[in-house]
Design a protein around this motif. Structure first.
Motif, PDB file in Angstrom:
ATOM      1  N   GLY A  61       0.701  -1.155   0.127  1.00  0.00           N
ATOM      2  CA  GLY A  61       0.001  -0.233   0.117  1.00  0.00           C
ATOM      3  C   GLY A  61       1.042   1.167  -0.198  1.00  0.00           C
ATOM      4  N   SER A  62       0.566   2.165   1.051  1.00  0.00           N
ATOM      5  CA  SER A  62       1.365   3.385   1.037  1.00  0.00           C
ATOM      6  C   SER A  62       1.249   3.854   2.566  1.00  0.00           C
ATOM      7  CB  SER A  62       0.618   4.203   0.122  1.00  0.00           C
ATOM      8  OG  SER A  62       1.364   5.622   0.157  1.00  0.00           O
ATOM      9  N   TYR A  63       1.775   5.172   2.738  1.00  0.00           N
ATOM     10  CA  TYR A  63       1.806   5.535   3.937  1.00  0.00           C
ATOM     11  C   TYR A  63       1.881   7.066   4.058  1.00  0.00           C
ATOM     12  CZ  TYR A  63       6.461   6.681   3.901  1.00  0.00           C
ATOM     13  OH  TYR A  63       7.825   7.301   3.614  1.00  0.00           O
ATOM     14  N   ASP A  64       1.413   7.628   5.121  1.00  0.00           N
ATOM     15  CA  ASP A  64       1.398   9.403   5.092  1.00  0.00           C
ATOM     16  C   ASP A  64       1.552   9.798   6.432  1.00  0.00           C
ATOM     17  OD1 ASP A  64      -1.143   8.804   6.331  1.00  0.00           O
ATOM     18  OD2 ASP A  64      -2.319   9.581   4.436  1.00  0.00           O
ATOM     19  N   SER A  65       1.989   8.816   7.398  1.00  0.00           N
ATOM     20  CA  SER A  65       1.999   9.598   8.647  1.00  0.00           C
ATOM     21  C   SER A  65       3.123   8.715   9.560  1.00  0.00           C
ATOM     22  CB  SER A  65       0.775   9.084   9.560  1.00  0.00           C
ATOM     23  OG  SER A  65       0.827   9.432  10.895  1.00  0.00           O
ATOM     24  N   PHE A  66       4.237   9.245  10.339  1.00  0.00           N
ATOM     25  CA  PHE A  66       5.034   8.951  11.119  1.00  0.00           C
ATOM     26  C   PHE A  66       4.576   8.916  12.721  1.00  0.00           C
ATOM     27  CE2 PHE A  66       8.470  10.777   8.244  1.00  0.00           C
ATOM     28  CZ  PHE A  66       8.379   9.681   7.373  1.00  0.00           C
ATOM     29  N   TYR A  67       3.125   9.282  12.862  1.00  0.00           N
ATOM     30  CA  TYR A  67       2.552   9.102  14.153  1.00  0.00           C
ATOM     31  C   TYR A  67       1.427   8.191  14.430  1.00  0.00           C
ATOM     32  CZ  TYR A  67       5.588  13.501  14.331  1.00  0.00           C
ATOM     33  OH  TYR A  67       6.818  14.334  14.263  1.00  0.00           O
ATOM     34  N   ASN A  68       2.003   6.949  14.704  1.00  0.00           N
ATOM     35  CA  ASN A  68       1.075   5.886  14.943  1.00  0.00           C
ATOM     36  C   ASN A  68      -0.161   6.141  16.131  1.00  0.00           C
ATOM     37  OD1 ASN A  68       2.885   5.390  17.120  1.00  0.00           O
ATOM     38  ND2 ASN A  68       3.954   3.629  15.676  1.00  0.00           N
ATOM     39  N   PHE A  69       0.247   6.972  17.077  1.00  0.00           N
ATOM     40  CA  PHE A  69      -0.813   7.206  17.981  1.00  0.00           C
ATOM     41  C   PHE A  69      -1.746   8.173  17.792  1.00  0.00           C
ATOM     42  CE2 PHE A  69       3.282   9.556  18.722  1.00  0.00           C
ATOM     43  CZ  PHE A  69       2.886  10.814  18.638  1.00  0.00           C
ATOM     44  N   GLY A 212      14.996   5.324  20.642  1.00  0.00           N
ATOM     45  CA  GLY A 212      15.285   3.807  20.142  1.00  0.00           C
ATOM     46  C   GLY A 212      16.682   3.590  19.482  1.00  0.00           C
ATOM     47  N   PRO A 213      16.802   2.484  19.008  1.00  0.00           N
ATOM     48  CA  PRO A 213      18.073   1.864  18.272  1.00  0.00           C
ATOM     49  C   PRO A 213      18.309   2.487  16.813  1.00  0.00           C
ATOM     50  CG  PRO A 213      16.321   0.145  18.262  1.00  0.00           C
ATOM     51  CD  PRO A 213      15.778   1.294  19.279  1.00  0.00           C
ATOM     52  N   TYR A 214      17.106   3.059  16.352  1.00  0.00           N
ATOM     53  CA  TYR A 214      17.195   3.588  14.923  1.00  0.00           C
ATOM     54  C   TYR A 214      16.606   5.024  15.042  1.00  0.00           C
ATOM     55  CZ  TYR A 214      18.489  -0.992  13.310  1.00  0.00           C
ATOM     56  OH  TYR A 214      19.198  -2.213  12.821  1.00  0.00           O
ATOM     57  N   VAL A 215      17.137   5.635  13.729  1.00  0.00           N
ATOM     58  CA  VAL A 215      16.331   6.867  13.459  1.00  0.00           C
ATOM     59  C   VAL A 215      16.116   6.795  12.031  1.00  0.00           C
ATOM     60  CG1 VAL A 215      17.732   8.436  15.458  1.00  0.00           C
ATOM     61  CG2 VAL A 215      18.698   7.863  12.802  1.00  0.00           C
ATOM     62  N   ILE A 216      15.243   7.692  11.563  1.00  0.00           N
ATOM     63  CA  ILE A 216      14.726   7.989  10.109  1.00  0.00           C
ATOM     64  C   ILE A 216      15.949   8.856   9.578  1.00  0.00           C
ATOM     65  CG2 ILE A 216      13.098   8.812   8.609  1.00  0.00           C
ATOM     66  CD1 ILE A 216      10.765   8.242  10.634  1.00  0.00           C
ATOM     67  N   GLU A 217      16.552   7.984   8.507  1.00  0.00           N
ATOM     68  CA  GLU A 217      17.528   8.740   7.707  1.00  0.00           C
ATOM     69  C   GLU A 217      16.820   9.108   6.608  1.00  0.00           C
ATOM     70  OE1 GLU A 217      21.809   7.222   6.067  1.00  0.00           O
ATOM     71  OE2 GLU A 217      20.428   6.402   5.142  1.00  0.00           O
ATOM     72  N   SER A 218      16.023   8.872   6.041  1.00  0.00           N
ATOM     73  CA  SER A 218      15.216   9.389   4.532  1.00  0.00           C
ATOM     74  C   SER A 218      14.043   8.753   4.225  1.00  0.00           C
ATOM     75  CB  SER A 218      16.456   9.296   3.536  1.00  0.00           C
ATOM     76  OG  SER A 218      16.428   7.999   2.997  1.00  0.00           O
ATOM     77  N   PHE A 219      13.160   9.426   3.557  1.00  0.00           N
ATOM     78  CA  PHE A 219      12.042   8.802   3.208  1.00  0.00           C
ATOM     79  C   PHE A 219      11.652   9.157   1.934  1.00  0.00           C
ATOM     80  CE2 PHE A 219      10.763  12.242   5.731  1.00  0.00           C
ATOM     81  CZ  PHE A 219       9.471  12.916   5.124  1.00  0.00           C
ATOM     82  N   ASP A 220      10.895   8.526   0.884  1.00  0.00           N
ATOM     83  CA  ASP A 220      10.160   8.968  -0.157  1.00  0.00           C
ATOM     84  C   ASP A 220       8.686   8.751   0.394  1.00  0.00           C
ATOM     85  OD1 ASP A 220       8.929   9.601  -2.652  1.00  0.00           O
ATOM     86  OD2 ASP A 220      10.210   7.841  -3.712  1.00  0.00           O
ATOM     87  N   ALA A 221       7.967   9.803   0.531  1.00  0.00           N
ATOM     88  CA  ALA A 221       6.678   9.636   1.235  1.00  0.00           C
ATOM     89  C   ALA A 221       5.944   8.715   0.345  1.00  0.00           C
ATOM     90  CB  ALA A 221       6.021  11.212   1.064  1.00  0.00           C
TER      91      ALA A 221
END
Length: 605
Positions: A61-69, A212-221
């Motif tokens: 599918g796809s995504y449009d959010s980094f905030y799952n809460f 946490g153990p990872y950070v977001i380095e990059s993304f293509d929305a």
């Protein structure tokens, strides 16, 4: 955040006895025993696993959010890598947790409060330390925010008090919710200094800050995201983290559907997939890479409750409000034929909402369970007390006439009649829509549709993308869906989200069926307030029995193994945990990766 797994926990008396009113320790367990005491790492990890490598995974599918809460948007996969929680669970025990951000926890003996003592070494990935003020902020943001599921999940918390910089106390509204302290242990910690002036809803793709153990380095929305390992992760030498998070980078690419994703996997576009499709598992991986053993297929036996996947009725619709009608429609689903002709006999029919666990109901209610259900006898189907619940069976040869005859009788009892081959009531034809996402599901639903046509019922099929599906689920805009009700190793508060009357009309809740049943509500309360494990088992079995006999869902099927396929440069520990695949403990063999890249010129291109 994926579905928040909930456990019915009692605090294990382990460690220092603080005073007459509290227990103190670093571990929590639902069963009263923990496996790990003075431990260096969990048994199912390789403490010497090499760090490095860039691996690829997939999502649909796809995504449009980094905030799952938040109740808006579709969240990107992998957000759990960004945030640490107060406690973490082990993967080889049914329900044990160990301190992470919280180095110690105190719980009132009368279950009226819990206190978390934070590790003073814990810090966010910008270097700022984690304090009790961040825990307070996280709770107020998540538990008192806009997401109705989260609000209900933490509803029994009266207030949160910062005792000092590294100590935070949660007071409870009552002492009945025995799981509440452990629900708080699952709380992801957000940085107050980063978010206190931010409107989360203003930009759902604002890159989050966590510990946490990872950070977001990059993304293509909407198309891909890359997580980068934090080299100076504060908990990298913590006993609960050693052997975990070995990949330097994790990229998740999104695909339109699973058929496209499978072909991409076979050509080396990504490295690992957990297979849920029986046909794919049997036939879909054929090719040169599998023949050369460069693609590996393995099955890992697990002991997880299977939960319930099935065709889910929306009983808010008048035509599904009658239990007889729901039972009749269930008789039209021929599992035996589907298993033989579509699934290569790989599946077992799911007969409980708590399948593959001690919580599944069996036989007729006896003893303490009967005593629990007896006061509700007049409100329940009488067969519940006299018959074992069973699902319809066929010979698997496509002849489902006997079950369809039973269905016709039930529909007649509900006031329906056939006219010109169309089932109707009060002049209205019986027409409804099945909403689903996966194109693979069409093979399952078309035979079901044809059997319903025999009964004079028209089931219209409507496949939508993930974003539309999520939107319509949140607003209960459907007649029937293909839905899933996952279960934890120790059922608890989440049952209120699935079946509770209070959330039946709250958009965004997981009460997809629309259950408003006073007996179900009473049994959920019994589960949440269970005083011991025996009482919990009895209460959950009673709830299971009621849900089954109400025919809220037409159960599908399950398997008792994790089926995973991966390119063979990926390695995993010799011991596999019995409650998770444990992919976060895997690592890259760099030499094997080089060989793969030489052998397959298009690998990763």
């Amino acid at each position: 955040m994926r579905f928040v797994v909930s456990f019915f926990f009692v605090l294990l008396f382990f460690g220092m006895f603080v005073n007459a009113q509290t227990y103190s320790g670093f571990a929590l367990s639902a069963q009263g025993e923990i496996k790990y005491r003075n431990f260096k790492h969990f048994d199912y990890v390789n403490p010497n696993a090499p760090k490095g490598g860039h691996i690829k995974q997939y999502a649909l599918g796809s995504y449009d959010s980094f905030y799952n809460f938040l109740p808006k948007g579709v969240s990107v996969k992998g957000l759990g890598l960004l945030y640490d929680t107060l406690m973490v669970r082990s993967f080889d025990e049914p329900s044990s947790q160990y301190g992470l951000v919280a180095r110690q926890v105190q719980r009132a003996k009368d279950n009226t409060f819990v206190i978390f003592h934070l590790d003073e070494n814990a810090h966010f990935n910008d270097g700022k330390e984690i304090t009790a003020f961040d825990v307070e902020f996280s709770f107020n943001t998540i538990a008192k925010g806009d997401n109705p599921s989260m609000v209900r999940y933490y509803a029994d918390v009266k207030d949160v008090i910062v005792v000092d910089k590294y100590t935070v106390r949660f007071n409870f509204k009552n002492n009945k919710n025995r799981e509440l302290a452990l629900i708080l242990g699952d709380l992801p910690i957000l940085p107050k200094h980063y978010y206190q002036a931010v409107d989360f809803n203003a930009n759902l793709l604002r890159i989050p800050l966590g510990s946490g153990p990872y950070v977001i380095e990059s993304f293509d929305a909407g198309r891909s995201i890359t997580y980068k390992r934090v080299e100076k992760y504060w908990a990298r030498n913590h006993p609960t983290r050693i052997g975990h998070f070995n990949f330097d980078k994790i990229t998740i690419d999104y695909y339109e559907n699973d058929a496209i994703a499978l072909e991409a996997f076979k050509t080396g576009k990504y490295d690992f997939r957990e297979e849920i499709n029986a046909r794919n598992w049997t036939l879909g991986y054929n090719g040169i890479a599998l023949k050369n053993q460069d693609i590996q297929k393995q099955e890992f036996l697990h002991f997880l409750p299977s939960g319930m996947q099935g065709f889910v009725f929306n009983i808010r619709k008048n035509f599904f409000s009658d239990r007889c009608v729901r039972e009749a429609i269930g008789l039209a689903f021929d599992f035996e034929w589907s298993n033989k002709n579509l699934f290569y006999n790989q599946y077992t029919r799911t007969k409980s909402f708590f399948e593959n666990s001690e919580y599944a109901s069996v036989g007729i209610p006896l003893g303490a369970e009967l005593e629990l259900l007896e006061p509700f006898r007049r409100s329940l189907p009488q067969e519940l007390f006299t018959q074992s619940f069973s699902l319809p069976q066929s010979k698997g040869n496509g002849d489902n006439r006997e079950n369809l005859k039973k269905a016709q009788a039930l529909l007649k009892e509900a006031g329906y009649s056939l006219k010109n081959g169309k089932l109707q009531k009060d002049g209205n034809p019986f027409v409804f829509e099945l909403l689903f996402v996966s194109p693979e599901m069409e093979r399952v639903v078309i035979p079901f549709q044809k059997n319903l046509q025999t009964l004079g019922i028209v089931m219209q099929l409507h496949r939508v993308d993930v974003a539309q599906y999520v939107k319509r689920l949140r607003s209960f805009d459907y007649d029937m869906i293909v839905g899933v009700f996952p279960q934890s190793l120790s059922p608890g508060n989440e049952q209120a989200f699935f079946w509770g009357s209070e959330v039946a009309e709250i958009k965004g809740s997981h009460n997809y069926v629309g259950v408003r049943n006073s007996v179900v509500d009473a049994l959920i309360s019994k589960i949440i307030q269970a005083k011991n494990h025996k009482e919990l088992v009895i209460s959950v079995r009673a709830l299971d029995r009621v849900l089954l006999w109400e025919h809220y869902v037409i159960p599908h099927f399950h398997t008792k193994t994790f089926r995973v396929a991966f390119w063979n440069f990926l390695e995993h520990p010799k011991i596999t945990p019995i409650y998770e695949v444990g992919f976060e403990t895997w690592w890259v063999d760099s030499k094997k990766l080089e060989e793969i890249q030489k052998k397959y010129p298009n690998f990763r291109r």
